[in-house]
Each structure stands twice: as C-alpha cells, then as structure tokens.
Write an enzyme that holds these catalytic residues in place. Sequence first.
Site, PDB file in Angstrom:
ATOM      1  N   ASN A   9       0.925  -1.215  -0.186  1.00  0.00           N
ATOM      2  CA  ASN A   9      -0.100   0.138   0.060  1.00  0.00           C
ATOM      3  C   ASN A   9       1.022   1.286  -0.027  1.00  0.00           C
ATOM      4  O   ASN A   9       1.475   1.476   1.042  1.00  0.00           O
ATOM      5  CB  ASN A   9      -0.863  -0.090   1.244  1.00  0.00           C
ATOM      6  CG  ASN A   9      -1.794   1.257   1.340  1.00  0.00           C
ATOM      7  OD1 ASN A   9      -1.873   2.046   0.548  1.00  0.00           O
ATOM      8  ND2 ASN A   9      -2.366   1.451   2.687  1.00  0.00           N
ATOM      9  N   LYS A  11      -0.003   4.315  -0.317  1.00  0.00           N
ATOM     10  CA  LYS A  11      -0.469   5.422   0.490  1.00  0.00           C
ATOM     11  C   LYS A  11      -0.125   6.795  -0.286  1.00  0.00           C
ATOM     12  O   LYS A  11      -0.313   6.612  -1.623  1.00  0.00           O
ATOM     13  CB  LYS A  11       0.246   5.596   1.982  1.00  0.00           C
ATOM     14  CG  LYS A  11       0.074   4.142   2.646  1.00  0.00           C
ATOM     15  CD  LYS A  11       0.217   4.318   4.208  1.00  0.00           C
ATOM     16  CE  LYS A  11      -0.038   3.003   4.644  1.00  0.00           C
ATOM     17  NZ  LYS A  11       0.007   3.256   6.319  1.00  0.00           N
ATOM     18  N   GLU A  96      -6.824   4.967   7.727  1.00  0.00           N
ATOM     19  CA  GLU A  96      -6.478   6.189   7.259  1.00  0.00           C
ATOM     20  C   GLU A  96      -7.822   6.879   6.574  1.00  0.00           C
ATOM     21  O   GLU A  96      -8.254   8.013   6.976  1.00  0.00           O
ATOM     22  CB  GLU A  96      -5.346   6.430   6.550  1.00  0.00           C
ATOM     23  CG  GLU A  96      -4.101   6.095   7.483  1.00  0.00           C
ATOM     24  CD  GLU A  96      -3.072   5.301   6.759  1.00  0.00           C
ATOM     25  OE1 GLU A  96      -2.774   5.394   5.223  1.00  0.00           O
ATOM     26  OE2 GLU A  96      -2.124   4.930   7.253  1.00  0.00           O
ATOM     27  N   GLU A 166      -5.579  -4.985  10.313  1.00  0.00           N
ATOM     28  CA  GLU A 166      -4.539  -3.926  10.551  1.00  0.00           C
ATOM     29  C   GLU A 166      -4.778  -3.134  11.699  1.00  0.00           C
ATOM     30  O   GLU A 166      -5.432  -2.254  11.711  1.00  0.00           O
ATOM     31  CB  GLU A 166      -4.582  -3.000   9.479  1.00  0.00           C
ATOM     32  CG  GLU A 166      -4.137  -3.462   8.002  1.00  0.00           C
ATOM     33  CD  GLU A 166      -3.443  -2.452   7.444  1.00  0.00           C
ATOM     34  OE1 GLU A 166      -2.481  -2.609   6.691  1.00  0.00           O
ATOM     35  OE2 GLU A 166      -4.028  -1.358   6.960  1.00  0.00           O
ATOM     36  N   SER A 212       3.521  -2.282  10.030  1.00  0.00           N
ATOM     37  CA  SER A 212       4.866  -2.444  10.372  1.00  0.00           C
ATOM     38  C   SER A 212       5.416  -4.078   9.917  1.00  0.00           C
ATOM     39  O   SER A 212       6.357  -4.716  10.461  1.00  0.00           O
ATOM     40  CB  SER A 212       5.093  -2.272  11.923  1.00  0.00           C
ATOM     41  OG  SER A 212       4.959  -0.905  12.108  1.00  0.00           O
TER      42      SER A 212
HETATM   43  P1  13P Z   1       3.118   0.312   7.813  1.00  0.00           P
HETATM   44  O1  13P Z   1       3.426  -1.226   7.132  1.00  0.00           O
HETATM   45  O2  13P Z   1       3.684   1.329   7.236  1.00  0.00           O
HETATM   46  O3  13P Z   1       3.016   0.127   9.118  1.00  0.00           O
HETATM   47  O4  13P Z   1       1.523   0.388   7.068  1.00  0.00           O
HETATM   48  C1  13P Z   1       0.545  -0.473   7.244  1.00  0.00           C
HETATM   49  C2  13P Z   1      -0.404  -0.222   6.595  1.00  0.00           C
HETATM   50  O5  13P Z   1      -1.570   0.683   6.906  1.00  0.00           O
HETATM   51  C3  13P Z   1      -0.717  -0.929   5.170  1.00  0.00           C
HETATM   52  O6  13P Z   1      -2.121  -0.592   4.660  1.00  0.00           O
END
Ligand code: 13P
Length: 249
Positions: A9, A11, A96, A166, A212
């Site tokens: 992802n 983002k 998010e 998550e 993470s």
């Molecule tokens: P991280 O792997 O940066 O913690 O993010 C997890 C996430 O939100 C994947 O959608």
Amino acid sequence: MRKKIIAGNWKMNMTPSQAVALCAELKDLVKNDDVDVVYCVPAIDIVPVVNALKGTNVKVGAENMYFEEKGAYTGEISAAMLKDAGVEYVIIGHSERRDYFKEDDALLNKKVKKAIEAGLTPILCCGETLEQREMGITMDWIRMQIKSDLAGVAAADVAKLVIAYEPIWAIGTGKTATTAQAEEVCGGIRACIAEIYDKATADAVRIQYGGSVNAGNAAELFAEKDIDGGLVGGASLKADFGKIVCYNK
Ligand code: 13P
C-alpha cells in the site's frame, strides 16, 4: 489451500515518474510464483504503473474508489474507471480513510458491493485502536466492522475477497503485533465469516495482516495458519519489499 497474497500500500507516496522507477527497481526482486503480488498505488500512478508492470507477475490495486456509477462527484474515481485502466484490486476502508476522511461502515458496505459488481477484488481493512485493545473489545469491534461492511454480500463473493487485519496502533509505528496477536485476530475474523456464511467460505477467504510488516518479521507472520499474507505500507516502497514477497525462499 489458500494462495498467499502480499500487497504493497503505497499510500500518498510516489509521483508518476517515481512510481515507474520503483517498478523497475523492484521488478526482479518480487518474482515469486507461490504468492500473488499486488501494488496498491495512488490514482494518478495507476496508468503508468499498469504499463510498467506489463508482462510481470505483479497486479495493480487502487487505494480507494467511490460507489456511485458515474456523474457529479467531483474528485472521485469509479469502479468502472479502475477496471478499465487495468486495476484488479481495491483497498476499501483503510483506517486512514476511516479516520481522516470519516468513512463509515455504511459507506464502506456500498463500496464493497460496487467493487464486486465491477469485477474488482476488494481488500477490506479492519482493525482496532490501542484503546480498544486495552479495553478488551478488539474482537467485538472487528466483528462489528466485518458484519457491517459485508452486509448483503453473497457468500460466493466473500470467498473471493481479501480482508486485511490492521491494528491501528501497529500502522507506521514500527510496533508490529506479535505473531500470536495477529493470528488470534485473523483466526477470529475467519470464525466470524464461518458464522455469517459457512465453513467453505471461511476456508476460502484470504486474510492478510498489516502493520509494520518488514523483511525481518514477514516469514514468521505468514507461517501462521490464518494469516494469508500481508498488506505492507512503508516497507513496500523499497527493495525490502522483495524480501517480504520472497519470504519463503
Ligand atoms: P506500515 O507497514 O507502514 O505500518 O503500514 C501498514 C498499512 O497501513 C498498510 O495498509
């Protein structure tokens, strides 16, 4: 036997030209026929990334979509647009989006249904806050999310979708859930699907862990019986993603 699915992802990272460069950098590192590999990318990167990934094993996903067919929804992107651009997966209900953009379960239920109708595979996200975990209501909360987000979705469609667990407190914090914590909730989600639908549906649906995930913890997490891969944020933007995808090599 469920095939693992490992998705990045991105983002709100990577301009179109950076996106194409990252695809080239990762190309040889993310080859693993044992798993499905997906890059979920910002809307503006979709077309160049689809082109850059032609002939590779990597599929493209979107990070969001709107549930209406088309029309006066300035700034939104429809399921049909994604499908036509070559997208196969779409993240729905990332924490998010739930938090910053106030997306609620009623809206997410509409998005899940529209994605399925358009022939996209939803990656439906769920997860608890640290406060909820400390109050001991993690599983109640997640069951509520799953039941609301999947209301009215047929078993045959649920069998094909991807659910990402998550825990919000593990996202971008470097604080991974322990393997036992992740497995407990992923197993709980599968039990919830068995309850709402049936065992065959629960056995088929793929459940990822996200929060993470990195090159050092992926193999242990993905070895669990109810964890069918990962949704990876930060580590999907670097060469480390290759190590995560090739966790079994
Ligand atoms: P991280 O792997 O940066 O913690 O993010 C997890 C996430 O939100 C994947 O959608």
